[in-house]
Design a protein around this motif. Sequence first.
Motif, short mmCIF file in Angstrom:
data_model
loop_
_atom_site.label_atom_id
_atom_site.label_comp_id
_atom_site.label_asym_id
_atom_site.label_seq_id
_atom_site.Cartn_x
_atom_site.Cartn_y
_atom_site.Cartn_z
N ASN A 31 0.81 -1.22 0.00
CA ASN A 31 0.00 0.00 0.00
C ASN A 31 0.84 1.28 0.00
O ASN A 31 0.30 2.38 -0.06
CB ASN A 31 -0.98 0.01 1.19
CG ASN A 31 -0.26 -0.09 2.53
OD1 ASN A 31 0.96 -0.04 2.61
ND2 ASN A 31 -1.05 -0.23 3.60
N PRO B 41 4.43 3.67 -4.99
CA PRO B 41 4.00 4.84 -5.77
C PRO B 41 3.16 4.43 -6.97
O PRO B 41 3.31 3.33 -7.50
CB PRO B 41 5.31 5.48 -6.20
CG PRO B 41 6.33 4.38 -6.14
CD PRO B 41 5.89 3.47 -5.03
N LYS B 42 2.26 5.32 -7.36
CA LYS B 42 1.44 5.06 -8.55
C LYS B 42 2.34 5.06 -9.79
O LYS B 42 3.29 5.83 -9.89
CB LYS B 42 0.35 6.12 -8.69
CG LYS B 42 -0.60 6.20 -7.50
CD LYS B 42 -1.39 4.91 -7.34
CE LYS B 42 -2.39 5.02 -6.19
NZ LYS B 42 -3.12 3.75 -5.96
N ARG B 43 1.98 4.19 -10.76
CA ARG B 43 2.85 4.04 -11.93
C ARG B 43 2.54 5.03 -13.06
O ARG B 43 3.37 5.24 -13.93
CB ARG B 43 2.74 2.61 -12.47
CG ARG B 43 3.45 1.59 -11.61
CD ARG B 43 3.72 0.31 -12.37
NE ARG B 43 2.52 -0.47 -12.62
CZ ARG B 43 2.18 -1.54 -11.91
NH1 ARG B 43 2.92 -1.94 -10.90
NH2 ARG B 43 1.09 -2.21 -12.20
N ARG C 85 -0.43 5.15 -15.38
CA ARG C 85 -0.86 4.24 -16.44
C ARG C 85 -0.94 4.96 -17.79
O ARG C 85 -1.49 6.04 -17.91
CB ARG C 85 -2.22 3.64 -16.08
CG ARG C 85 -2.71 2.62 -17.07
CD ARG C 85 -3.91 1.88 -16.52
NE ARG C 85 -4.42 0.91 -17.48
CZ ARG C 85 -5.32 0.00 -17.18
NH1 ARG C 85 -5.79 -0.08 -15.96
NH2 ARG C 85 -5.74 -0.84 -18.09
N GLY D 157 5.13 5.09 -16.96
CA GLY D 157 4.28 4.05 -16.39
C GLY D 157 4.63 2.68 -16.95
O GLY D 157 4.64 1.69 -16.21
#
Length: 265
Positions: free
Chosen positions: A62, A65-67, A69, A74
């Motif tokens: 959790n 880091p966000k990729r 998209r 990404g």
Amino acid sequence: MTVPTLARAIRAVMLTPEPHDKVMAARNVVRRWRAGELAMVFDVAMPDYPARPDKPELLPPNAMPKRGRGSAHGRLALLHALAHIEFVAIDLALDAAGRFGTQMGRQFVDDWLSVAADEAMHFALIARRLRTLGSFYGAMPAHDGLWDAARETAHDVAARLAVVPMVLEARALDVTPATVERFLAGGDERSARILQRIVDDEIRHVRFGTTHFAAICDERGESPADFWKTLVERHFRGVVKPPFNDSARRSAGLSREMMAGVACL
């Protein structure tokens, strides 16, 4: 002259931290096994946790880091995440052979050492692709959720098969085709070909899991569908949710009837 034991050879690979060294050592163990240079003797325990390199930094799932998209970054981050999965999968396959080989016998050992060789090759392909794209394995953080599943199922081969190949690896059969399309849409045909090779191999890996699981069920007098559902509920912390790649799963031995028992619809 005493023939080296398979268990000691496997343990040595699992305690090798550096990725290149681990890949080469895993391939060497499989080659020596197939050449009859290792005795099928399990005289040492498998490590509770394999050696890991200093990088990548391992974070809780959790905290990743966000990729991003759809972006080039990404896609690079996705390749890095897949490289880490394949790296951990080398140790997962070796651990299965070394931990359960005495109980399960030669064919089981042959199958999971074959998987280890495949995972080493998969990691090497993605790691080389990362370098071609100007990055490297370890450049981004990763999480260690896969090895959590190994720890959770270390006591029982049926639980290991039910969770690792039949749930976690089978998930790749569902998501990778769309990932291949994403790379093709981004103009990265080379990465797409690598991922297609991986998913083709994963069908065989999952089939190893379902085949040995079915044999265990037969031996224990259990229904494969019911026993799989019980073990997934007991040992898998996530949910098994659609959409499913029915044709790939069927090729791997996971029928719709089997999936109906574990899927969160």
